[in-house]
Design an enzyme around this catalytic site. Structure first.
Site, PDB file in Angstrom:
ATOM      1  N   HIS A 159      -4.928   9.298  11.267  1.00  0.00           N
ATOM      2  CA  HIS A 159      -4.615   8.331  12.313  1.00  0.00           C
ATOM      3  C   HIS A 159      -3.775   7.185  11.738  1.00  0.00           C
ATOM      4  O   HIS A 159      -3.780   6.933  10.536  1.00  0.00           O
ATOM      5  CB  HIS A 159      -5.911   7.785  12.915  1.00  0.00           C
ATOM      6  CG  HIS A 159      -6.631   8.768  13.792  1.00  0.00           C
ATOM      7  ND1 HIS A 159      -7.705   8.437  14.559  1.00  0.00           N
ATOM      8  CD2 HIS A 159      -6.407  10.085  14.019  1.00  0.00           C
ATOM      9  CE1 HIS A 159      -8.129   9.488  15.230  1.00  0.00           C
ATOM     10  NE2 HIS A 159      -7.362  10.515  14.915  1.00  0.00           N
ATOM     11  N   GLU A 195      -4.057   4.001  11.637  1.00  0.00           N
ATOM     12  CA  GLU A 195      -4.719   2.953  10.862  1.00  0.00           C
ATOM     13  C   GLU A 195      -4.883   3.359   9.399  1.00  0.00           C
ATOM     14  O   GLU A 195      -4.730   2.538   8.495  1.00  0.00           O
ATOM     15  CB  GLU A 195      -6.103   2.650  11.458  1.00  0.00           C
ATOM     16  CG  GLU A 195      -6.060   1.994  12.838  1.00  0.00           C
ATOM     17  CD  GLU A 195      -6.072   3.002  13.988  1.00  0.00           C
ATOM     18  OE1 GLU A 195      -5.584   4.145  13.793  1.00  0.00           O
ATOM     19  OE2 GLU A 195      -6.555   2.657  15.074  1.00  0.00           O
ATOM     20  N   CYS A 207     -10.248   4.391  17.237  1.00  0.00           N
ATOM     21  CA  CYS A 207     -11.324   5.340  17.515  1.00  0.00           C
ATOM     22  C   CYS A 207     -12.535   4.947  16.663  1.00  0.00           C
ATOM     23  O   CYS A 207     -12.445   4.081  15.790  1.00  0.00           O
ATOM     24  CB  CYS A 207     -10.886   6.764  17.211  1.00  0.00           C
ATOM     25  SG  CYS A 207     -10.893   7.150  15.446  1.00  0.00           S
ATOM     26  N   CYS A 239     -11.812   5.089  12.892  1.00  0.00           N
ATOM     27  CA  CYS A 239     -10.963   4.001  12.399  1.00  0.00           C
ATOM     28  C   CYS A 239     -11.679   2.659  12.513  1.00  0.00           C
ATOM     29  O   CYS A 239     -11.550   1.806  11.635  1.00  0.00           O
ATOM     30  CB  CYS A 239      -9.649   3.972  13.168  1.00  0.00           C
ATOM     31  SG  CYS A 239      -8.609   5.391  12.806  1.00  0.00           S
TER      32      CYS A 239
END
Lengths: 314, 250
Positions: B56, B58, B96, B99
Site C-alpha cells: 500500500h 503508506e 486501511c 496501514c
C-alpha cells in the site's frame, strides 16, 4: 461435506477444539446478533421451480454471501417466492440480464433484507424466520463449520515444530517470532521468515513472509512469461509462533489466506483472540471485507518458545 | 484552522499521485509525508504490479523515509524513529487497518485523509486502530474530508474498469462514472466535535452536524488527465531530510 458420524477428526463441539489440540478462535459475540443482507427476490409459477433452482445453483457458486442457511422457496397462495442471490453479488442490470436468458417467466423482481447467518439457538432461528425469512435449522451452525474443517494433525505438528525450532535458534537482537506460509495442496512451505524489526520497525515475520511469497512469484514470472501467478496468498495456510498484531492480521486478510495457526497468545497486542488486546478479531469481523480461520495450539505437545515482552506487537 | 489551505495544498500532491496511479492501472490511492512543512516522501498503491496485497501507498512512503534515516547521523540520545513524531501523512483514502496499525507502530504525528474506506478503514470506518488501547502511547489523530469528493471520483474511475487480476473478475460493463452523488460524510466516525472545531474552525461546524463536505465544488483541475506529472514530488523524496546532517562516509 462429511457427515458428522463419518468424520475421522476428533471434534469437541462444545469447546470448539479439534484433535484435542487446536482451539477455534472466533468472534463469539456476533453469532446471535442479527445482521441483515439484501437479496434479490422474484415470484414464479411452482411448475418452473426446477428451472429456477438450476439458475440459483449457478448463481450461488460465485456469490460470496452464502445463503445456504435460508429456505430458497416460499409459497404464497398460487405463487412461489424465490431468493436468487445477494445484491452485493449482482446489481440490478446484471440480475436482469441473467433472468433474460432463462426459459421461465417471473414477476416482481425486488430486494428484501434477510438474515446474514443462522443464529446459535433454535429459538432465535424461529424468531428470525418469522420476522424476515425462513431459516433452515440444522443445529448450531458452528458445529457444521467444525465438521467441515479439513485437517491432518501430523502435518500441522510438523509445521509447528519447524517454526518453534527456528524460534529457539534466533539470537541477538532478533525477536523469536517465526512465520511460515504453506500451500495446503502440496504441504510445501512457500516461505518461512524471521522477525527483522531491528533493521526496519515494520519488518515483522508475517509481513516478511508475505513479501517473500510475492518475491518468489515475481521471480517465477520473470523466468517464464507464461507462468500463471498464484493470486496473492489465496488459500494458503499460515503457521506463526505468536498471535499477530493488527497490522499483520490485516495484511493476512489482504493476502487472502484461508487458515492461521499460532502457538502463543499475545494478550496485550494480539488482534485475533477476542480476549487479546482490543479484541478486534480481525480475521472474523463483520465490517471487514474478508475472513480466515484461526486456531490456537492447546495440545499436549508443548512447544517451548523464548520469552517475549508483552508490549511487543508480534 | 487558518492552516486548512496549507493542508489542502499537501493533499493536492497526494491526489496528483493517485491520478498518476490511475493512469498506470493501479488503485488510485496515494500519499505524501510532510516534515517541517516539506514533502519528504510519497507512496502509491502498487498491489497489482507487485503481486502482493500489502504494498500500500503508506508502506512505500515509510520505506523511503526509513532509508533516508539510515544515512543520517543520529542525534545523541534521540532514536531515529523519533523523527516520525514530527511527520504528518496526507493520504487520499483513509488508511486501511494494516496501514493504520503500521503508522501507529512507527509513531506518526497526524493523519489527514480525503474519503473514508468502508471496506477496511482503520481510522474509524471499520476499526479505530489510531485510538485503541494497543501501543496507545502512539495514538494519533486523523482528520477526514480534505478533498473527499476528488478522492472518491478517482476511485470510482478505477472501479468502473475490471480488476482482471481477481480470481473471478466481476463484469463491470454497465458501470458509469458518477460525479454528482456522494454518500454523507459521517465526521463523528473519525473525530469528535471538539477536535473538529479546533482544526476546521467553529464556522465550519455545520458540516460536522449535517454530515456534509466542506466544499460544494469539485476541483476538476486536480482530476484532469494532464495532472499526472509527479517529477517534483520524486525530486523532493530524493533529497535528504531537512535540518539533518548526512552521515560522513568513513
Amino acid at each position: 461435506m462429511v457427515k458428522k458420524i463419518n468424520n475421522k477428526i476428533k471434534i469437541d463441539y462444545e469447546n470448539c477444539i479439534l484433535e484435542n489440540s487446536l482451539l477455534q478462535i472466533k468472534n463469539k459475540k456476533n453469532v446471535n446478533n442479527l445482521e441483515l443482507i439484501e437479496a434479490w427476490l422474484i415470484d414464479i409459477n411452482p411448475i418452473d421451480s426446477p428451472k429456477v433452482l438450476g439458475l440459483i445453483k449457478g448463481l450461488s457458486t460465485n456469490d460470496k454471501r452464502s445463503l445456504l442457511h435460508l429456505k430458497r422457496l416460499q409459497r404464497f397462495g398460487e405463487q412461489l417466492t424465490v431468493i436468487l442471490c445477494s445484491t452485493d453479488y449482482l446489481e440490478e442490470s446484471e440480475i436482469l440480464s441473467s433472468l433474460e436468458t432463462q426459459s421461465f417467466t417471473y414477476n416482481n423482481l425486488r430486494t428484501k433484507k434477510v438474515p446474514h447467518h443462522c443464529p446459535g439457538t433454535k429459538e432465535l432461528s424461529l424468531k428470525w424466520s418469522r420476522e424476515y425469512w425462513p431459516i433452515i435449522w440444522k443445529g448450531n451452525p458452528n458445529d457444521q463449520i467444525l465438521n467441515d474443517v479439513k485437517l491432518d494433525i501430523n502435518i500441522v505438528k510438523e509445521h509447528l515444530n519447524q517454526i518453534a525450532e527456528e524460534s529457539n535458534r534466533t539470537t541477538g537482537e532478533t525477536l523469536p517470532i517465526i512465520t511460515s506460509i504453506v500451500d495446503p495442496n502440496t504441504n510445501e512451505i512457500v516461505a518461512i521468515s524471521k522477525d527483522n524489526r531491528a533493521s526496519h520497525p515494520l519488518h515483522h515475520s508475517v509481513m516478511r513472509c508475505i513479501d517473500a511469497v510475492s518475491e518468489k512469484e515475481k521471480e517465477k514470472k520473470q523466468k517464464n512469461q507464461n507462468y500463471d501467478t498464484h493470486y496473492l496468498c489465496n488459500g494458503f495456510h499460515v503457521y506463526t509462533t505468536h498471535e499477530p498484531c493488527s497490522m499483520c492480521s490485516m495484511a493476512l486478510i489482504h493476502s487472502r489466506i484461508s487458515r492461521l495457526i499460532y502457538l502463543t497468545a499475545s494478550p496485550s497486542t494480539g488482534a485475533l483472540d477476542p480476549e487479546s488486546g482490543d479484541g478486534h478479531t480481525i480475521h472474523d469481523h463483520s465490517l471487514l471485507n474478508s475472513s480466515f480461520e484461526v486456531w490456537k495450539w492447546v495440545g499436549s505437545d508443548h512447544y517451548r518458545l523464548p520469552s517475549l515482552k508483552e508490549e511487543v506487537n508480534a | 484552522m487558518a492552516d486548512l489551505e496549507r493542508h489542502k495544498g499537501f493533499m493536492k500532491y497526494a491526489l496528483k499521485l493517485a491520478n498518476n496511479a490511475l493512469h498506470n492501472n493501479e488503485v488510485p490511492v496515494a500519499c505524501v509525508f510532510v516534515y517541517k512543512n516539506q514533502v519528504i516522501s510519497y507512496g502509491m498503491n502498487n498491489t497489482n504490479d507487485s503481486l502482493s496485497g500489502i504494498t500500500h501507498a503508506e508502506f512505500r512512503g515509510i520505506n523511503i523515509i526509513w532509508s533516508k534515516l539510515q544515512s543520517m547521523t543520529p542525534t545523541p540520545g534521540i532514536a531515529l524513529q523519533d523523527i516520525f513524531k514530527e511527520i504528518d501523512l496526507y493520504v487520499t483514502v483513509e488508511p486501511c487497518v494494516m496501514c493504520a496499525s503500521a503508522l501507529k507502530q512507527i509513531g506518526i504525528r497526524n493523519v489527514y485523509f480525503g474519503c473514508g474506506n468502508e471496506r477496511f478503514g482503520g481510522n474509524g470506518s471499520c476499526l479505530k486502530i489510531n485510538q485503541d488501547s494497543t501501543t496507545s502511547e502512539n495514538n494519533y489523530k486523523s482528520y477526514p474530508g480534505i478533498y473527499r469528493k476528488e478522492a472518491i471520483i478517482l476511485l470510482r474511475d478505477f472501479y468502473t474498469h475490471e480488476n482482471t487480476k481477481a480470481p473471478v473478475p466481476k463484469e463491470k460493463k454497465n458501470r458509469i462514472l458518477k460525479k454528482d452523488e456522494f454518500p454523507p460524510l459521517i465526521w463523528s466516525n473519525y473525530i469528535n466535535e471538539m477536535d473538529f472545531k479546533n482544526f476546521f474552525g467553529v464556522d465550519k461546524l455545520w458540516a460536522f452536524e449535517q454530515n456534509l463536505d466542506l466544499d460544494d465544488e469539485i476541483n476538476n483541475d486536480i482530476l484532469d488527465s494532464q495532472n499526472i506529472n509527479i517529477d517534483d514530488i520524486i525530486e523532493w523524496s530524493n533529497q535528504p531530510l531537512p535540518g539533518l546532517n548526512k552521515r560522513r562516509k568513513t
